[in-house]
Design a protein around this motif. Structure first.
Motif, short mmCIF file in Angstrom:
data_model
loop_
_atom_site.label_atom_id
_atom_site.label_comp_id
_atom_site.label_asym_id
_atom_site.label_seq_id
_atom_site.Cartn_x
_atom_site.Cartn_y
_atom_site.Cartn_z
N GLU A 10 -0.68 -2.19 -5.35
CA GLU A 10 -1.34 -3.30 -4.65
C GLU A 10 -1.98 -4.26 -5.65
N ASN A 11 -1.79 -5.53 -5.37
CA ASN A 11 -2.31 -6.62 -6.20
C ASN A 11 -1.72 -6.68 -7.61
N LYS A 12 -0.73 -5.84 -7.89
CA LYS A 12 -0.08 -5.89 -9.20
C LYS A 12 1.36 -6.36 -9.05
N GLY A 13 2.04 -5.77 -8.06
CA GLY A 13 3.43 -6.18 -7.86
C GLY A 13 4.32 -5.03 -7.42
N SER A 14 5.57 -5.38 -7.15
CA SER A 14 6.52 -4.40 -6.64
C SER A 14 7.81 -4.46 -7.43
N THR A 15 8.49 -3.33 -7.49
CA THR A 15 9.82 -3.28 -8.10
C THR A 15 10.75 -2.55 -7.16
N PHE A 16 11.82 -3.22 -6.77
CA PHE A 16 12.84 -2.59 -5.95
C PHE A 16 14.02 -2.27 -6.87
N THR A 17 14.51 -1.04 -6.81
CA THR A 17 15.62 -0.63 -7.68
C THR A 17 16.81 -0.19 -6.83
N ILE A 18 17.93 -0.79 -7.14
CA ILE A 18 19.17 -0.41 -6.44
C ILE A 18 20.07 0.30 -7.43
N THR A 19 20.62 1.42 -6.99
CA THR A 19 21.56 2.16 -7.83
C THR A 19 22.90 2.18 -7.13
N LEU A 20 23.93 1.73 -7.84
CA LEU A 20 25.27 1.72 -7.25
C LEU A 20 26.23 2.50 -8.13
N LYS A 21 27.22 3.11 -7.49
CA LYS A 21 28.26 3.82 -8.25
C LYS A 21 29.18 2.83 -8.93
N ILE A 22 29.68 3.23 -10.07
CA ILE A 22 30.68 2.38 -10.71
C ILE A 22 32.05 2.72 -10.13
N PRO A 73 0.83 -1.20 0.00
CA PRO A 73 0.00 0.00 0.00
C PRO A 73 0.87 1.25 0.00
N LYS A 74 0.38 2.29 -0.68
CA LYS A 74 1.14 3.55 -0.81
C LYS A 74 1.59 4.08 0.54
N SER A 75 0.69 4.02 1.53
CA SER A 75 1.00 4.61 2.83
C SER A 75 2.13 3.87 3.56
N ASP A 76 2.44 2.66 3.11
CA ASP A 76 3.50 1.88 3.78
C ASP A 76 4.85 2.01 3.08
N LEU A 77 4.82 2.57 1.86
CA LEU A 77 6.04 2.53 1.05
C LEU A 77 7.25 3.16 1.74
N THR A 78 7.04 4.22 2.48
CA THR A 78 8.20 4.87 3.11
C THR A 78 8.62 4.14 4.38
N LYS A 79 7.73 3.30 4.91
CA LYS A 79 8.03 2.68 6.21
C LYS A 79 8.68 1.30 6.13
N ILE A 80 8.54 0.66 4.96
CA ILE A 80 8.99 -0.73 4.90
C ILE A 80 10.48 -0.93 5.14
N PHE A 81 11.24 0.16 5.02
CA PHE A 81 12.68 0.04 5.26
C PHE A 81 13.03 0.24 6.73
N ASP A 82 12.02 0.56 7.54
CA ASP A 82 12.27 0.75 8.96
C ASP A 82 12.48 -0.60 9.64
N ARG A 83 13.26 -0.56 10.70
CA ARG A 83 13.52 -1.76 11.46
C ARG A 83 12.21 -2.31 12.03
N PHE A 84 11.99 -3.58 11.86
CA PHE A 84 10.81 -4.31 12.39
C PHE A 84 9.50 -3.99 11.69
N TYR A 85 9.52 -3.10 10.70
CA TYR A 85 8.24 -2.73 10.09
C TYR A 85 7.73 -3.82 9.16
N ARG A 86 6.48 -4.19 9.37
CA ARG A 86 5.83 -5.15 8.49
C ARG A 86 4.47 -4.61 8.10
N VAL A 87 4.10 -4.75 6.84
CA VAL A 87 2.77 -4.34 6.41
C VAL A 87 1.81 -5.38 6.97
N GLU A 88 0.87 -4.95 7.77
CA GLU A 88 -0.08 -5.87 8.40
C GLU A 88 0.65 -6.98 9.13
N GLN A 89 0.80 -6.80 10.41
CA GLN A 89 1.51 -7.78 11.23
C GLN A 89 1.11 -9.22 10.91
#
Ligand code: ADP
Length: 255
Positions: free
Chosen positions: A243-255, A194-210
């Motif tokens: 939601e119900n479509k999927g997620s994409t995580f993108t990592i950007t690293l320096k060369i 869910p949009k409202s959780d997107l910023t929180k999922i990287f927090d320690r212990f955070y889970r969408v819907e326990q």
């Protein structure tokens, strides 16, 4: 409570010390608040695999199996559950190191695609078992200076999440160079976030819907560790999800 605020003025040594003590107090408070949740989650996480290991090893010791195939199947379960515990302990260990700033990268020039392929190979059995497909499109990437073990853990956590939170469809991994940066995308066709959780999922212990996360067995540490590792490499991680479509995580690293 540790967060008793003492007014700190100025910028001299005493003031600096005051600020450090306050920030320590805040950290302690945060830790205390989350400690109970955390211990409950960890005990739960440990209890489930231990129950399996105990149960199936009892069966094997009593010779209560009908064929060598069945015996092998039980051994496989024990092995998988032991692995699960070892990943949890790994996450906890990583986290405790992050906590005390003992987070030193062991950098070497590494082949990112090789690391991704290793992760795919390791997780492929579980992905196939769940009836999912995994594809990868890995373009040529120059060797980059990273801590290969830590970066492997980053991809492992991301692909494992994609697997955990996807019921059908596929997981795809892309790697390419863009404007002097290496980009790695881990996409899934899962339940989304869910949009409202997107910023929180990287927090320690955070889970969408326990409860939902608990069913799939999570500690809420995976993405926290991922973000810390990526940032220690001066990289960036972003997420895009529907939601119900999927997620994409993108990592950007320096060369
Ligand atoms: P967990 O151990 O619970 O998986 P993480 O820190 O890895 O902890 O992830 C935090 C939360 O973010 C998860 O509980 C889940 O709700 C959500 N999440 C992470 N990855 C995905 C994904 N690929 N699809 C849907 N939700 C996800």
């Amino acid at each position: 409570r540790y967060q008793q605020k003492i007014p700190v003025k100025g910028d001299d040594e005493i003031a600096q010390l005051g600020k450090s003590i306050q920030s320590l107090g805040e950290q302690l408070q945060y830790f205390e608040d989350s400690r109970n949740d955390f211990l409950a989650a960890v005990s739960h996480e440990l209890r489930t695999p231990l129950t399996y290991i105990k149960g199936y090893s009892d069966i094997l010791m009593k010779g209560m199996y009908k064929s060598s195939e069945e015996q092998k199947q039980y051994l496989q379960i024990i092995n998988n559950e032991a692995k699960r515990i070892s990943f949890l302990v790994n996450d906890l260990f990583e986290m405790s190191k992050l906590q005390v700033n003992e987070f030193v990268l062991d950098r070497e020039y590494s082949n990112i695609n090789q690391i991704i392929e290793k992760v795919i190979t390791n997780l492929q059995p579980e992905i196939l078992k769940k009836g999912l497909k995994i594809t990868s499109n890995l373009q040529e990437i120059p060797l980059i200076s990273v801590d290969p073990k830590r970066i492997e853990q980053v991809f492992y956590n991301l692909v494992e999440n994609a697997l955990k939170y996807t019921q059908q469809g596929e997981i795809s991994i892309l790697a390419y160079v863009e404007k002097g940066f290496v980009k790695i995308k881990v996409k899934d066709t899962g339940i989304g976030i869910p949009k409202s959780d997107l910023t929180k999922i990287f927090d320690r212990f955070y889970r969408v819907e326990q409860s939902r996360a608990r069913q799939t067995g999570g500690t809420g540490l995976g993405l926290y560790v991922v973000k810390q590792i990526v940032e220690a490499h001066e990289g960036e991680i972003t997420v895009d999800s529907q939601e119900n479509k999927g997620s994409t995580f993108t990592i950007t690293l320096k060369i």
